[in-house]
Design a protein around this motif. Structure first.
Motif, mmCIF file in Angstrom:
data_model
loop_
_atom_site.group_PDB
_atom_site.id
_atom_site.type_symbol
_atom_site.label_atom_id
_atom_site.label_comp_id
_atom_site.label_asym_id
_atom_site.label_seq_id
_atom_site.Cartn_x
_atom_site.Cartn_y
_atom_site.Cartn_z
ATOM 1 N N GLU A 197 5.528 5.004 5.394
ATOM 2 C CA GLU A 197 6.312 4.417 6.566
ATOM 3 C C GLU A 197 7.848 4.490 6.168
ATOM 4 O O GLU A 197 8.653 4.861 7.189
ATOM 5 C CB GLU A 197 5.584 3.342 6.955
ATOM 6 C CG GLU A 197 6.095 3.128 8.509
ATOM 7 C CD GLU A 197 5.566 1.838 8.839
ATOM 8 O OE1 GLU A 197 6.285 0.911 9.490
ATOM 9 O OE2 GLU A 197 4.262 1.459 8.683
ATOM 10 N N THR A 251 0.788 -1.265 0.018
ATOM 11 C CA THR A 251 -0.026 0.027 0.065
ATOM 12 C C THR A 251 1.038 1.353 -0.097
ATOM 13 O O THR A 251 2.259 1.121 0.362
ATOM 14 C CB THR A 251 -0.812 -0.003 1.223
ATOM 15 O OG1 THR A 251 0.028 -0.004 2.419
ATOM 16 C CG2 THR A 251 -1.673 -1.301 1.495
ATOM 17 N N GLU A 278 0.550 3.492 2.048
ATOM 18 C CA GLU A 278 0.938 3.808 3.527
ATOM 19 C C GLU A 278 2.507 2.998 3.688
ATOM 20 O O GLU A 278 3.252 3.598 4.753
ATOM 21 C CB GLU A 278 -0.133 3.309 4.436
ATOM 22 C CG GLU A 278 -1.322 4.231 4.218
ATOM 23 C CD GLU A 278 -2.186 3.715 3.030
ATOM 24 O OE1 GLU A 278 -2.037 2.949 2.518
ATOM 25 O OE2 GLU A 278 -3.010 4.493 2.699
#
Length: 72
Positions: free
Chosen positions: A59, A53, A55
């Motif tokens: 990160e 993803t 995300e």
């Protein structure tokens, strides 16, 4: 064909991509000239990137050069 890089850049980074042939098959070479780093990815490794993803990548960029402390 193997010397033909595709460059992707913005104000923060520059990446070069090309297809190379190795004795173990074709790989995608991704290099970051400013960091003097590169990686060769096989088809499965590339495909696995599509399973991630946005995300996860966000990160990873919170500490782009790894954690400040080293784990032993």
């Amino acid at each position: 064909m193997e010397d033909n890089y595709i460059e992707i850049a913005n104000e923060f980074s520059l990446a070069r991509v090309r297809k190379v042939k190795t004795r173990n098959g074709e790989r995608l070479e991704i290099s970051a000239p400013k960091q003097e780093s590169k990686i060769l990815l096989d088809p499965l490794e590339l495909e696995s990137l599509t399973w991630q993803t946005s995300e996860l990548f966000a990160e990873l960029l919170t500490q782009p050069f790894g954690p400040e402390t080293e784990y032993v």
